[in-house]
Design an enzyme around this catalytic site. Structure first.
Site, PDB file in Angstrom:
ATOM      1  N   ARG A  21       0.820  -1.082   0.059  1.00 28.20           N
ATOM      2  CA  ARG A  21       0.002   0.012  -0.052  1.00 28.20           C
ATOM      3  C   ARG A  21       0.757   1.216  -0.073  1.00 28.20           C
ATOM      4  O   ARG A  21       0.434   2.305  -0.406  1.00 28.20           O
ATOM      5  CB  ARG A  21      -0.811   0.027   1.270  1.00 28.20           C
ATOM      6  CG  ARG A  21      -1.869  -0.968   1.134  1.00 28.20           C
ATOM      7  CD  ARG A  21      -3.209  -0.586   2.203  1.00 28.20           C
ATOM      8  NE  ARG A  21      -2.718  -0.922   3.426  1.00 28.20           N
ATOM      9  CZ  ARG A  21      -2.814  -1.867   4.255  1.00 28.20           C
ATOM     10  NH1 ARG A  21      -3.026  -3.093   3.594  1.00 28.20           N
ATOM     11  NH2 ARG A  21      -2.063  -2.113   5.577  1.00 28.20           N
ATOM     12  N   GLU A  32       6.447 -18.663   2.652  1.00 31.00           N
ATOM     13  CA  GLU A  32       5.838 -19.194   4.051  1.00 31.00           C
ATOM     14  C   GLU A  32       6.215 -20.854   3.545  1.00 31.00           C
ATOM     15  O   GLU A  32       5.968 -21.499   2.844  1.00 31.00           O
ATOM     16  CB  GLU A  32       4.398 -18.983   3.730  1.00 31.00           C
ATOM     17  CG  GLU A  32       3.481 -19.861   4.563  1.00 31.00           C
ATOM     18  CD  GLU A  32       3.830 -19.903   6.102  1.00 31.00           C
ATOM     19  OE1 GLU A  32       3.979 -19.014   6.724  1.00 31.00           O
ATOM     20  OE2 GLU A  32       4.018 -21.129   6.752  1.00 31.00           O
ATOM     21  N   SER A  38      -1.487 -16.412   5.754  1.00 34.16           N
ATOM     22  CA  SER A  38      -2.431 -15.498   6.384  1.00 34.16           C
ATOM     23  C   SER A  38      -3.682 -16.144   7.000  1.00 34.16           C
ATOM     24  O   SER A  38      -5.055 -15.875   6.916  1.00 34.16           O
ATOM     25  CB  SER A  38      -3.027 -14.262   5.421  1.00 34.16           C
ATOM     26  OG  SER A  38      -3.588 -13.438   6.101  1.00 34.16           O
ATOM     27  N   ALA A  40      -6.081 -18.031  10.363  1.00 36.73           N
ATOM     28  CA  ALA A  40      -6.489 -17.547  11.603  1.00 36.73           C
ATOM     29  C   ALA A  40      -6.036 -18.672  12.587  1.00 36.73           C
ATOM     30  O   ALA A  40      -6.742 -19.607  13.079  1.00 36.73           O
ATOM     31  CB  ALA A  40      -7.974 -17.508  11.647  1.00 36.73           C
ATOM     32  N   CYS A  42      -5.660 -18.172  15.803  1.00 31.26           N
ATOM     33  CA  CYS A  42      -6.531 -17.866  16.770  1.00 31.26           C
ATOM     34  C   CYS A  42      -7.710 -18.645  16.748  1.00 31.26           C
ATOM     35  O   CYS A  42      -8.206 -18.909  17.724  1.00 31.26           O
ATOM     36  CB  CYS A  42      -6.552 -16.291  16.918  1.00 31.26           C
ATOM     37  SG  CYS A  42      -5.027 -15.190  16.866  1.00 31.26           S
ATOM     38  N   ASP A 301       5.957 -13.031  16.828  1.00 24.78           N
ATOM     39  CA  ASP A 301       6.474 -13.894  18.193  1.00 24.78           C
ATOM     40  C   ASP A 301       7.673 -14.043  18.348  1.00 24.78           C
ATOM     41  O   ASP A 301       8.410 -14.762  19.412  1.00 24.78           O
ATOM     42  CB  ASP A 301       5.675 -15.376  18.011  1.00 24.78           C
ATOM     43  CG  ASP A 301       4.218 -15.126  18.234  1.00 24.78           C
ATOM     44  OD1 ASP A 301       3.614 -14.313  18.548  1.00 24.78           O
ATOM     45  OD2 ASP A 301       3.407 -16.199  18.134  1.00 24.78           O
ATOM     46  N   ALA A 319      -1.435 -11.774  18.644  1.00 26.05           N
ATOM     47  CA  ALA A 319      -1.519 -11.481  17.256  1.00 26.05           C
ATOM     48  C   ALA A 319      -1.579  -9.993  17.076  1.00 26.05           C
ATOM     49  O   ALA A 319      -1.229  -9.526  15.931  1.00 26.05           O
ATOM     50  CB  ALA A 319      -2.886 -12.096  16.511  1.00 26.05           C
ATOM     51  N   ASN A 323       0.880  -8.070  14.324  1.00 28.33           N
ATOM     52  CA  ASN A 323       0.426  -7.495  13.219  1.00 28.33           C
ATOM     53  C   ASN A 323       0.618  -5.784  13.149  1.00 28.33           C
ATOM     54  O   ASN A 323       0.998  -5.416  12.420  1.00 28.33           O
ATOM     55  CB  ASN A 323      -1.194  -7.342  13.352  1.00 28.33           C
ATOM     56  CG  ASN A 323      -1.906  -8.397  12.484  1.00 28.33           C
ATOM     57  OD1 ASN A 323      -2.220  -8.769  11.428  1.00 28.33           O
ATOM     58  ND2 ASN A 323      -1.867  -9.535  13.320  1.00 28.33           N
ATOM     59  N   TYR A 445     -23.072   5.266  27.327  1.00 32.33           N
ATOM     60  CA  TYR A 445     -23.952   4.624  28.287  1.00 32.33           C
ATOM     61  C   TYR A 445     -25.413   4.733  27.741  1.00 32.33           C
ATOM     62  O   TYR A 445     -25.859   5.709  27.544  1.00 32.33           O
ATOM     63  CB  TYR A 445     -23.907   5.548  29.571  1.00 32.33           C
ATOM     64  CG  TYR A 445     -25.266   5.213  30.366  1.00 32.33           C
ATOM     65  CD1 TYR A 445     -25.619   3.849  31.112  1.00 32.33           C
ATOM     66  CD2 TYR A 445     -26.333   6.266  30.857  1.00 32.33           C
ATOM     67  CE1 TYR A 445     -26.868   3.864  31.528  1.00 32.33           C
ATOM     68  CE2 TYR A 445     -27.359   6.120  31.399  1.00 32.33           C
ATOM     69  CZ  TYR A 445     -27.661   4.493  31.869  1.00 32.33           C
ATOM     70  OH  TYR A 445     -28.824   4.457  32.616  1.00 32.33           O
TER      71      TYR A 445
HETATM   72  P1  FAD Z   1       2.985 -16.817  13.033  1.00 34.56           P
HETATM   73  O1  FAD Z   1       1.660 -16.344  12.891  1.00 34.56           O
HETATM   74  O2  FAD Z   1       3.084 -17.911  13.801  1.00 34.56           O
HETATM   75  O3  FAD Z   1       3.692 -16.981  11.458  1.00 34.56           O
HETATM   76  C1  FAD Z   1       5.020 -17.511  11.221  1.00 34.56           C
HETATM   77  C2  FAD Z   1       4.930 -18.253   9.972  1.00 34.56           C
HETATM   78  O4  FAD Z   1       6.177 -18.152   9.602  1.00 34.56           O
HETATM   79  C3  FAD Z   1       4.450 -19.647  10.163  1.00 34.56           C
HETATM   80  O5  FAD Z   1       3.513 -19.945   9.443  1.00 34.56           O
HETATM   81  C4  FAD Z   1       5.634 -20.491   9.743  1.00 34.56           C
HETATM   82  O6  FAD Z   1       5.576 -21.563   8.955  1.00 34.56           O
HETATM   83  C5  FAD Z   1       6.439 -19.443   8.824  1.00 34.56           C
HETATM   84  N1  FAD Z   1       8.061 -19.593   8.763  1.00 34.56           N
HETATM   85  C6  FAD Z   1       8.762 -19.933  10.057  1.00 34.56           C
HETATM   86  N2  FAD Z   1       9.886 -19.895   9.749  1.00 34.56           N
HETATM   87  C7  FAD Z   1      10.025 -19.805   8.322  1.00 34.56           C
HETATM   88  C8  FAD Z   1      10.972 -20.020   7.258  1.00 34.56           C
HETATM   89  N3  FAD Z   1      12.268 -20.047   7.612  1.00 34.56           N
HETATM   90  N4  FAD Z   1      10.636 -19.942   6.099  1.00 34.56           N
HETATM   91  C9  FAD Z   1       9.316 -19.641   5.717  1.00 34.56           C
HETATM   92  N5  FAD Z   1       8.393 -19.577   6.492  1.00 34.56           N
HETATM   93  C10 FAD Z   1       8.749 -19.765   7.673  1.00 34.56           C
HETATM   94  N6  FAD Z   1      -3.052 -14.432  19.799  1.00 34.56           N
HETATM   95  C11 FAD Z   1      -3.752 -13.577  20.250  1.00 34.56           C
HETATM   96  O7  FAD Z   1      -3.881 -12.098  20.204  1.00 34.56           O
HETATM   97  N7  FAD Z   1      -5.102 -13.990  20.350  1.00 34.56           N
HETATM   98  C12 FAD Z   1      -5.657 -15.333  20.256  1.00 34.56           C
HETATM   99  O8  FAD Z   1      -6.725 -15.531  20.500  1.00 34.56           O
HETATM  100  C13 FAD Z   1      -4.755 -16.221  19.881  1.00 34.56           C
HETATM  101  N8  FAD Z   1      -4.894 -17.560  19.980  1.00 34.56           N
HETATM  102  C14 FAD Z   1      -4.110 -18.317  19.405  1.00 34.56           C
HETATM  103  C15 FAD Z   1      -4.437 -19.634  19.221  1.00 34.56           C
HETATM  104  C16 FAD Z   1      -3.567 -20.629  18.805  1.00 34.56           C
HETATM  105  C17 FAD Z   1      -4.072 -21.967  18.605  1.00 34.56           C
HETATM  106  C18 FAD Z   1      -2.342 -20.105  18.778  1.00 34.56           C
HETATM  107  C19 FAD Z   1      -1.331 -21.078  18.019  1.00 34.56           C
HETATM  108  C20 FAD Z   1      -2.029 -18.858  18.638  1.00 34.56           C
HETATM  109  C21 FAD Z   1      -2.848 -17.950  19.230  1.00 34.56           C
HETATM  110  N9  FAD Z   1      -2.441 -16.520  18.859  1.00 34.56           N
HETATM  111  C22 FAD Z   1      -3.340 -15.632  19.668  1.00 34.56           C
HETATM  112  C23 FAD Z   1      -1.103 -16.058  18.764  1.00 34.56           C
HETATM  113  C24 FAD Z   1      -1.010 -15.697  17.540  1.00 34.56           C
HETATM  114  O9  FAD Z   1      -1.425 -16.396  16.591  1.00 34.56           O
HETATM  115  C25 FAD Z   1       0.444 -15.150  17.347  1.00 34.56           C
HETATM  116  O10 FAD Z   1       0.870 -14.221  18.190  1.00 34.56           O
HETATM  117  C26 FAD Z   1       0.839 -14.467  15.975  1.00 34.56           C
HETATM  118  O11 FAD Z   1       0.236 -15.418  14.936  1.00 34.56           O
HETATM  119  C27 FAD Z   1       2.199 -14.461  15.394  1.00 34.56           C
HETATM  120  O12 FAD Z   1       2.508 -13.814  14.303  1.00 34.56           O
HETATM  121  P2  FAD Z   1       3.822 -14.370  13.820  1.00 34.56           P
HETATM  122  O13 FAD Z   1       3.935 -13.449  12.308  1.00 34.56           O
HETATM  123  O14 FAD Z   1       4.894 -13.835  14.559  1.00 34.56           O
HETATM  124  O15 FAD Z   1       4.000 -15.663  13.616  1.00 34.56           O
END
Ligand code: FAD
Length: 562
Positions: A21, A32, A38, A40, A42, A301, A319, A323, A445
């Protein structure tokens, strides 16, 4: 400019879309490792539970959408296996063809996330022991529940016997928010659930007395809790089902085991590339999300960030921060001066119809850090006007600085209106609000939604009364040997007596002041500490020394459960 983004989910996808954008000309490659971008994560526990029925609902966007809508070269089932910061290249492995190629970058963004912790315990790789991170994980768990653990041992095939039933018993290991969501969803699926947790409480971000309320709620909904007990290993029985063995020597039978004992930042690539790793084990970044290499950014993370309230380095795998950080990295790459403000760990979890939410510092962290300049209050306001049907009590713990009233943290539990109060308080914390600001907050309210004095206002008014000296307070359980005045009505006392108190119902207090000592401090009790506040004001203005036992018998029952 060529930008390569590693990881295509929360942080990575958000970074890629924002960058497009801002810069129509950037050459963006998002890589990936897994089959989906992308998605969910969560929503995964709710898909296991059948609340989100279709797997496709979890796929928020697709590889194709990234290509067509955003003009981003998006490659799934591709993994970045090495980074050369000097050459500014990455090695890219296509998992479908096995081919490894080299790609040049001008800027690299790492958003590899965090992997579920799987300690090297005996039996951890047995069939039926699952972690929950990806869509395929959720699919396998659903299939396993439907098929039943026993089938894998082949017993259902014995002639003359019906196939044995679906999975019936689950053990969830770990009482954090993923563990609780999984426990709830497995109960929805009809399983008997035992939750094993190494700590003395579920939901580590909560203080113990608040966690106890959650634990009672879980037990009321059939979840068996095994707290203070760490898992030592897993064993397969002769019938093909599992047993979860704990350090205390117990064995919990299970047809399925879910491991939810936390996540560890994925830092292998960053370490191999020589990037600085912080003290908590996450990739070290500055407020622009830049790593120790100026052309490499990291988000989500995998990074460690500053706790907004305590100033400590922390890992917050949520999440929202992922984001926002992805967006900030994109801004900075596009030449803008965006900065991450730090995190305050604002989070919410639903547990069997109840909501548990928190933001900012909890009390145990302040105690661990040696902070003395804080005070806490327990409030029990209604979710909306009490006269409108359906109002529910919210249990709210508010922590604030004594010296200047600055809001430090809050935890809330209840059946309605919980997260909207924590959201308002979270915003307040980020803006450096004091309890005096909360007193003045102008909030929505109408009877179905709130009260003219909202719980968020009370979260300011009660502490402000304390700080202004209008309402001295004290806390349970430090009341032994003191003069305790209970201003509840006798029927309430009959239901929940507090030993050693003198009872004068609040409406009679003015007429019966002569029965109270003038040479001793009086600690005043009621149910929620509202009437005790009125009584304390009467006593103070009549020359008595008095303090309000904050939270009344409601906080007492929370604290007694400790
Ligand atoms: P991710 O979203 O995990 O994405 C990282 C991606 O990188 C993965 O898909 C992985 O395959 C890819 N990857 C890693 N290494 C490589 C590589 N070398 N080459 C290519 N790709 C690679 N958070 C909330 O705030 N509220 C919630 O309700 C919530 N519920 C959750 C429930 C579950 C079951 C889980 C697992 C997590 C939840 N979370 C929640 C946490 C939230 O999903 C994470 O904090 C968020 O997704 C982190 O984003 P990220 O981009 O750091 O990692």
């Amino acid at each position: 400019m060529k930008v390569i983004i590693v990881g295509g989910v929360a942080g990575g996808a958000s970074c890629a879309a924002r960058l497009r954008r801002l810069d129509e000309k950037a050459d963006i490659l998002m890589v990936e490792r897994g089959p989906y971008v992308s998605y969910a994560n969560c929503g995964l526990p709710y898909h296991v539970g059948g609340v989100i029925e279709k797997e496709s609902s979890l796929l928020v966007s697709t590889e194709q959408t990234f290509r067509t809508t955003f003009g981003i070269d998006c490659r799934t089932r591709s993994e970045v296996i090495a980074v050369s910061p000097k050459a500014k290249t990455v090695e890219l492995k296509n998992h479908e063809t096995g081919q490894v190629t080299t790609e040049k970058y001008d800027k690299l963004v790492l958003s590899p996330g965090a992997a579920p912790i799987r300690p090297p315990l005996p039996g951890i790789d047995l069939p039926g022991v699952f972690s929950v991170r990806t869509v395929p994980d959720a699919r396998e768990i659903r299939e396993w529940i439907d098929r039943g653990a026993i089938e894998s041992a082949g017993e259902h095939a014995a002639p003359g016997f019906e196939p044995l039933a679906k999975s019936k018993r689950a053990v969830v290991v770990g009482g954090g928010f993923i563990g609780l969501e999984m426990a709830e969803n497995l109960v929805h699926r009809g399983l008997e659930v035992t939750l094993v947790e190494m700590l003395d409480q579920v939901m580590p971000p909560l203080d113990l007395e608040c966690a106890r309320v959650v634990e009672r709620h879980l037990e009321q909904h059939g979840v068996r809790l095994a707290l203070n007990d760490a898992v030592a290993g897993f064993r397969q029985t002769a019938s093909g089902s599992l047993e979860v063995l704990t350090k205390s020597g117990k064995a919990y039978p299970a047809d399925i085991v879910i491991l939810a004992i936390g996540v560890r930042p994925e830092t292998a690539l960053a370490k191999a590339a020589g990037l600085e790793i912080g003290q908590r084990g996450g990739i070290r970044v500055d407020e622009h999300m830049r790593t120790s290499d100026p052309d490499i950014f990291a988000v989500g993370d995998a990074v460690e960030v500053k706790d907004f309230v305590t100033g400590e380095w922390t890992l917050i795998p949520l999440a929202g921060p992922a984001n926002r950080q992805g967006r900030i990295a994109a801004d900075v790459i596009a030449g803008r001066d965006s900065r991450f403000r730090g995190t305050q760990g604002t989070s919410v979890v639903g547990v069997f119809g109840a909501t548990v939410a928190q933001t900012g510092a909890n009390e145990k962290t302040l105690v661990r850090m040696g902070h003395k300049d804080y005070e806490k209050v327990y409030l029990f306001p209604n979710s909306h006007a009490g006269y409108y049907p359906g109002a529910r009590t919210i249990a709210l713990k508010v922590i604030f600085r004594k010296s200047d009233g600055r809001l430090l943290g809050a935890q809330a539990l209840g059946l309605d209106g919980v997260e909207k109060r924590i959201d308002a308080l979270a915003m307040g914390i980020q803006m450096g609000a004091t309890v005096y600001d909360l007193e003045e907050a102008e909030l929505c309210y109408a009877p179905p939604f709130g009260s003219a004095k909202d719980p968020v206002n009370f979260a300011g008014m009660v502490p402000a009364d304390i700080l202004r000296g209008d309402m001295p307070i004290c806390h349970w359980p430090a009341v032994a040997g003191q003069f305790l005045l209970d201003v509840r009505n006798p029927p309430e006392i009959a239901v929940e007596p507090v030993p050693g108190t003198v009872n004068i119902p609040m409406p009679e207090l003015r007429a019966r002041l002569g029965e109270l000592p003038r040479d001793r401090e009086i600690l005043v009790i009621c149910r929620s500490s509202q009437r005790a506040y009125y009584a304390t004001r009467i006593l103070l203005q009549n020359g008595f020394k008095a303090r309000n036992l904050i939270g009344g018998t409601m906080s007492r029952s929370m604290l007694q459960a400790k």
